[in-house]
Motif scaffolding. Structure first.
Motif, PDB file in Angstrom:
ATOM      1  N   GLN A   1      16.516   2.475   2.610  1.00 26.39           N
ATOM      2  CA  GLN A   1      15.726   1.927   1.387  1.00 26.39           C
ATOM      3  C   GLN A   1      14.290   2.887   1.366  1.00 26.39           C
ATOM      4  OE1 GLN A   1      15.280  -2.003   0.104  1.00 26.39           O
ATOM      5  NE2 GLN A   1      13.547  -1.804  -0.996  1.00 26.39           N
ATOM      6  N   ASP A   2      13.651   2.927   2.654  1.00 25.84           N
ATOM      7  CA  ASP A   2      12.445   3.664   2.403  1.00 25.84           C
ATOM      8  C   ASP A   2      12.706   5.190   2.134  1.00 25.84           C
ATOM      9  OD1 ASP A   2      13.820   3.972   4.771  1.00 25.84           O
ATOM     10  OD2 ASP A   2      12.362   4.053   6.112  1.00 25.84           O
ATOM     11  N   ASP A   3      13.854   5.723   2.668  1.00 29.68           N
ATOM     12  CA  ASP A   3      14.108   7.067   1.998  1.00 29.68           C
ATOM     13  C   ASP A   3      14.324   7.107   0.547  1.00 29.68           C
ATOM     14  OD1 ASP A   3      13.624   8.029   4.702  1.00 29.68           O
ATOM     15  OD2 ASP A   3      16.067   8.084   4.950  1.00 29.68           O
ATOM     16  N   HIS A   4      15.239   5.896   0.175  1.00 31.20           N
ATOM     17  CA  HIS A   4      15.478   5.976  -1.064  1.00 31.20           C
ATOM     18  C   HIS A   4      14.375   5.720  -2.046  1.00 31.20           C
ATOM     19  CE1 HIS A   4      18.567   3.640  -4.119  1.00 31.20           C
ATOM     20  NE2 HIS A   4      17.825   4.843  -4.838  1.00 31.20           N
ATOM     21  N   GLU A   5      13.459   4.921  -1.737  1.00 28.85           N
ATOM     22  CA  GLU A   5      12.011   4.709  -2.597  1.00 28.85           C
ATOM     23  C   GLU A   5      11.194   5.804  -2.409  1.00 28.85           C
ATOM     24  OE1 GLU A   5       9.951   1.205  -1.683  1.00 28.85           O
ATOM     25  OE2 GLU A   5      11.453  -0.157  -1.814  1.00 28.85           O
ATOM     26  N   ARG A   6      11.057   6.446  -1.240  1.00 24.74           N
ATOM     27  CA  ARG A   6      10.337   7.856  -1.594  1.00 24.74           C
ATOM     28  C   ARG A   6      11.011   8.828  -2.141  1.00 24.74           C
ATOM     29  NH1 ARG A   6       9.343   6.317   4.264  1.00 24.74           N
ATOM     30  NH2 ARG A   6      11.229   7.432   4.771  1.00 24.74           N
ATOM     31  N   MET A   7      12.170   8.857  -2.488  1.00 24.20           N
ATOM     32  CA  MET A   7      12.733   9.876  -3.188  1.00 24.20           C
ATOM     33  C   MET A   7      12.392   9.551  -4.821  1.00 24.20           C
ATOM     34  SD  MET A   7      16.696  10.475  -4.223  1.00 24.20           S
ATOM     35  CE  MET A   7      16.671   9.220  -5.427  1.00 24.20           C
ATOM     36  N   LEU A   8      12.724   8.356  -5.218  1.00 26.03           N
ATOM     37  CA  LEU A   8      12.348   7.777  -6.760  1.00 26.03           C
ATOM     38  C   LEU A   8      10.881   8.015  -7.025  1.00 26.03           C
ATOM     39  CD1 LEU A   8      14.431   4.558  -6.684  1.00 26.03           C
ATOM     40  CD2 LEU A   8      14.883   6.721  -7.743  1.00 26.03           C
ATOM     41  N   GLU A   9       9.902   7.543  -5.984  1.00 23.27           N
ATOM     42  CA  GLU A   9       8.662   7.844  -6.240  1.00 23.27           C
ATOM     43  C   GLU A   9       7.923   9.247  -6.375  1.00 23.27           C
ATOM     44  OE1 GLU A   9       4.126   5.736  -4.994  1.00 23.27           O
ATOM     45  OE2 GLU A   9       6.185   5.009  -4.086  1.00 23.27           O
TER      46      GLU A   9
ATOM     47  N   ASP B   1       0.811  -1.299   0.087  1.00 21.96           N
ATOM     48  CA  ASP B   1      -0.322   0.025  -0.035  1.00 21.96           C
ATOM     49  C   ASP B   1       0.716   1.182  -0.016  1.00 21.96           C
ATOM     50  OD1 ASP B   1       1.034  -0.233   2.602  1.00 21.96           O
ATOM     51  OD2 ASP B   1      -0.724  -0.138   3.591  1.00 21.96           O
ATOM     52  N   GLY B   2       2.069   1.187  -0.034  1.00 14.97           N
ATOM     53  CA  GLY B   2       2.975   2.289   0.042  1.00 14.97           C
ATOM     54  C   GLY B   2       4.466   1.884  -0.184  1.00 14.97           C
ATOM     55  N   PRO B   3       5.362   2.817  -0.269  1.00 19.84           N
ATOM     56  CA  PRO B   3       6.700   2.596  -0.095  1.00 19.84           C
ATOM     57  C   PRO B   3       7.376   1.752   0.857  1.00 19.84           C
ATOM     58  CG  PRO B   3       6.382   4.876  -0.886  1.00 19.84           C
ATOM     59  CD  PRO B   3       5.233   4.258  -0.288  1.00 19.84           C
ATOM     60  N   ALA B   4       8.596   1.103   1.050  1.00 19.57           N
ATOM     61  CA  ALA B   4       9.222   0.587   2.186  1.00 19.57           C
ATOM     62  C   ALA B   4       8.890   1.286   3.305  1.00 19.57           C
ATOM     63  CB  ALA B   4      10.369  -0.157   1.895  1.00 19.57           C
ATOM     64  N   LYS B   5       8.676   0.411   4.411  1.00 20.26           N
ATOM     65  CA  LYS B   5       8.482   1.232   5.760  1.00 20.26           C
ATOM     66  C   LYS B   5       9.769   1.149   6.684  1.00 20.26           C
ATOM     67  CE  LYS B   5       3.283   1.341   5.916  1.00 20.26           C
ATOM     68  NZ  LYS B   5       3.064   0.622   4.455  1.00 20.26           N
ATOM     69  N   ASN B   6      10.852   0.268   6.113  1.00 22.04           N
ATOM     70  CA  ASN B   6      11.969   0.098   6.869  1.00 22.04           C
ATOM     71  C   ASN B   6      12.943   0.191   5.993  1.00 22.04           C
ATOM     72  OD1 ASN B   6      12.130  -2.679   5.689  1.00 22.04           O
ATOM     73  ND2 ASN B   6      10.256  -2.992   7.205  1.00 22.04           N
ATOM     74  N   SER B   7      14.344   0.243   6.429  1.00 24.91           N
ATOM     75  CA  SER B   7      15.458   0.625   5.897  1.00 24.91           C
ATOM     76  C   SER B   7      15.786  -0.460   4.864  1.00 24.91           C
ATOM     77  CB  SER B   7      16.793   0.855   6.776  1.00 24.91           C
ATOM     78  OG  SER B   7      17.008  -0.327   7.416  1.00 24.91           O
ATOM     79  N   ARG B   8      15.593  -2.004   4.964  1.00 25.53           N
ATOM     80  CA  ARG B   8      16.143  -2.823   4.170  1.00 25.53           C
ATOM     81  C   ARG B   8      17.466  -2.715   3.513  1.00 25.53           C
ATOM     82  NH1 ARG B   8      10.414  -4.198   0.934  1.00 25.53           N
ATOM     83  NH2 ARG B   8       9.078  -4.244   2.525  1.00 25.53           N
ATOM     84  N   ALA B   9      17.678  -2.565   2.313  1.00 24.75           N
ATOM     85  CA  ALA B   9      18.954  -2.387   1.454  1.00 24.75           C
ATOM     86  C   ALA B   9      19.383  -1.044   1.894  1.00 24.75           C
ATOM     87  CB  ALA B   9      18.847  -2.643   0.141  1.00 24.75           C
ATOM     88  N   ILE B  10      20.482  -0.859   2.310  1.00 28.15           N
ATOM     89  CA  ILE B  10      20.967   0.653   2.655  1.00 28.15           C
ATOM     90  C   ILE B  10      22.306   1.191   1.793  1.00 28.15           C
ATOM     91  CG2 ILE B  10      19.966   0.555   4.716  1.00 28.15           C
ATOM     92  CD1 ILE B  10      22.751   0.244   6.144  1.00 28.15           C
ATOM     93  N   VAL B  11      22.836   0.394   1.393  1.00 27.04           N
ATOM     94  CA  VAL B  11      24.154   0.571   0.701  1.00 27.04           C
ATOM     95  C   VAL B  11      23.859   1.011  -0.918  1.00 27.04           C
ATOM     96  CG1 VAL B  11      26.593   0.040  -0.034  1.00 27.04           C
ATOM     97  CG2 VAL B  11      25.481  -0.838   2.137  1.00 27.04           C
ATOM     98  N   VAL B  12      24.291   2.209  -1.191  1.00 29.40           N
ATOM     99  CA  VAL B  12      24.130   2.552  -2.728  1.00 29.40           C
ATOM    100  C   VAL B  12      25.678   2.840  -3.189  1.00 29.40           C
ATOM    101  CG1 VAL B  12      23.428   4.031  -4.433  1.00 29.40           C
ATOM    102  CG2 VAL B  12      22.034   3.544  -2.053  1.00 29.40           C
ATOM    103  N   HIS B  13      26.031   2.068  -4.044  1.00 25.41           N
ATOM    104  CA  HIS B  13      27.434   2.042  -4.581  1.00 25.41           C
ATOM    105  C   HIS B  13      27.776   3.439  -5.549  1.00 25.41           C
ATOM    106  CE1 HIS B  13      28.761  -1.382  -2.142  1.00 25.41           C
ATOM    107  NE2 HIS B  13      27.915  -2.044  -2.753  1.00 25.41           N
TER     108      HIS B  13
END
Length: 532
Positions: free
Chosen positions: A107-115, A37-49
């Motif tokens: 990942q939740d911050d990352h997904e919100r940025m992309l969305e 129902d929405g973007p990820a609600k926790n950090s999950r994958a956090i490393v961006v290379h």
């Protein structure tokens, strides 16, 4: 008549969102949906290379990503409670990339940025929908979408379907792809916590080796927040299902169950637990990434051990690779054979790289978790002493960073890469060079074909520019500097760059234009010359 939707994207994690953004940017009509129902609600994958940060420049996403992220300054190695090594990571990949660091972005911050960026261009994720199945008609696909809230079903027609739907992919099942590999025995815990500690909550990462296990702490941008990863039941032989990383329902483990072992090896005061989960890690690669009009991307195609944070990054690279190929097929008058060959190159290029990543992360994971005398000596004695010594040498730092940051990825031998020789060859990532605070990657802010000339190509440049305009490509010239030669670039050569910034061909001498024409003619396509 072609369907209204060009590409139906199943799944709105980072890979699906990136695919939608890159396709839209190239004029492709997309529809993206997700069961959540929405973007990820926790950090999950956090490393961006670094390679992902480079690619995000194409759509102007890099500054937003860096604003969310935390540049990890250093890493520490511990054996039990004894500090063994402090490894500086500042500018670890200097002279290799504009982003020579390890970036942590939840990942939740990352997904919100992309969305948000997707919403800004008028595309919204259809939520609460799952793929029930699809039919490939040869010239299009028809998918059945199920909405759990009211148990209703709808059909959606598209030219292509892409499964960005994770380890339990419905698209993968739909094309009958096998998901070959193994499940690791150890049961992992993962937690996002808040706390304080003079030793461990100091803005640096910490890896603690204890007997046959390890505990990893990774900090975020938010002070006092960190990711904890460790093994909670190393000896358990129970099997999870065969389709990916998922919580293990057989073990009702809470954070309080693992808190004592964390306290035993880390001097930290945990004040809040924002997320906790257990899972079994897998290493699997689908035996095919494509079946006619259906494609697999990211975890739907390959899953990895958590070592090195490679999974999400590899999936995003899948999306960038596939996006320009789908856009070319949809936007260009091509023969059916040429379309098939171009789209087939996605599997050939990305599956080979996924296999390499799975092999390397499996080696690292085995080193961290195996029992026995030699693994124990390796973890507790050799790694803490040898790693700091090795990293004193520039060549070692360069090799490690290139591998970990995915700068090493290349498509040599691909049908889209000409045969070459030398340090830099077709299929390679273009080497980054900065001279007087101006870098050659500053031109790579568009998703298009480019010609780079390092040196003086003389009177032929206007002729190449006219040729390039006819196919919507761009030409950039750079005054020769010795630094270009040091990274392997050839003076006065013409470098043809694909829309995903990899070198397609290197052309030298007065026959460069003829070579460029031959490159596109033999592959049956010219970019942006009219839709079907």
């Amino acid at each position: 008549m072609r369907p209204k939707t060009d590409v139906l994207i199943v799944g709105a994690g980072p890979t699906g969102l990136v695919l939608a953004l890159w396709l839209h940017h190239q004029g492709v009509n997309v529809h993206i949906f997700d069961q959540a129902d929405g973007p990820a609600k926790n950090s999950r994958a956090i490393v961006v290379h670094a390679r992902i940060v480079e690619m995000y420049r194409q759509l102007g996403l890099t500054d937003d990503l860096l604003a969310l992220g935390y540049k990890l300054p250093a890493s520490n190695l511990w054996v039990e409670a004894e500090h063994k090594a402090h490894l500086s990571l500042r500018d670890f990949g200097r002279e290799l990339t504009p982003y020579p660091f390890m970036l942590n972005v939840p990942q939740d911050d990352h997904e919100r940025m992309l969305e948000k960026r997707l919403n800004d261009v008028g595309i919204h994720v259809a939520r609460g929908l799952k793929l029930q199945g699809f039919v490939d008609h040869g010239s299009s696909i028809t998918a059945t979408l199920f909405r759990e809230s009211d148990e209703s079903s709808t059909t959606h027609e598209a030219s292509y379907i892409v499964g960005c739907d994770g380890a339990h992919s419905a698209v993968r099942r739909g094309i009958g792809a096998k998901f070959e590999g193994e499940t690791y025995k150890p049961l992992f815990y993962i937690a996002d916590v808040e706390g304080k500690s003079d030793k461990h909550f100091n803005g640096e990462s910490h890896t603690v080796f204890t007997n046959d296990s390890f505990t990893l702490l990774l900090p975020y941008k938010r002070a006092g927040h960190a990711r904890l990863v460790g093994i909670t039941i190393p000896d358990n032989d129970d099997e999870d299902d065969d389709n990916g990383e998922s919580p293990d329902p057989a073990h009702h483990i809470t954070f309080d169950d693992v808190r004592p072992q964390i306290m035993q090896v880390m001097d930290i005061d945990i004040t809040n637990v924002n997320w906790f989960s257990t899972y079994r890690s897998h290493h699997r690669v689908a035996d095919k990434f494509r079946s006619n009009r259906a494609f697999l991307v990211g975890d739907a195609a390959h899953i990895h051990s958590p070592v090195g944070g490679q999974g999400m990054n590899t999936g995003i690279m899948d999306s960038v690779n596939l996006a320009w190929k789908l856009a070319t097929v949809l936007n260009t008058n091509m023969t059916e054979e040429a379309k098939y060959q171009l789209l087939d190159s996605y599997e050939l290029e990305r599956r080979a790289f996924a296999m390499m990543i799975v092999k390397s992360t499996d080696t690292g994971f085995t080193t961290l978790t195996s029992k026995g005398v030699f693994p124990h000596i390796l973890r507790n004695w050799l790694i803490p002493y040898l790693v700091p010594l090795v990293l004193k040498f520039d060549f070692a730092r360069t090799k490690i960073f290139r591998g970990a940051s995915q700068l090493i990825c290349n498509y040599r031998g691909s049908s889209l890469s000409r045969i070459g020789e030398g340090t830099v060859q077709p299929g390679d990532r273009l080497p980054w060079v900065e001279i007087n605070e101006v870098d050659n990657f500053s031109t790579l802010r568009e998703v298009c074909w480019q010609l780079h000339i390092y040196g003086d190509y003389g009177e032929s440049v206007p002729e190449l520019e006219k040729w390039a305009r006819e196919i919507s490509a761009k030409v950039f010239t750079f005054h020769w500097h010795d630094q270009y030669g040091k990274v392997g670039l050839v003076k006065n050569a013409v470098y043809l760059l694909r829309p995903d910034q990899y070198i397609a061909g290197i052309f030298e001498g007065p026959s460069a234009k003829a070579g460029l024409n031959e490159y596109f003619a033999t592959r049956g396509f010219f970019p942006h010359v009219g839709r079907d």
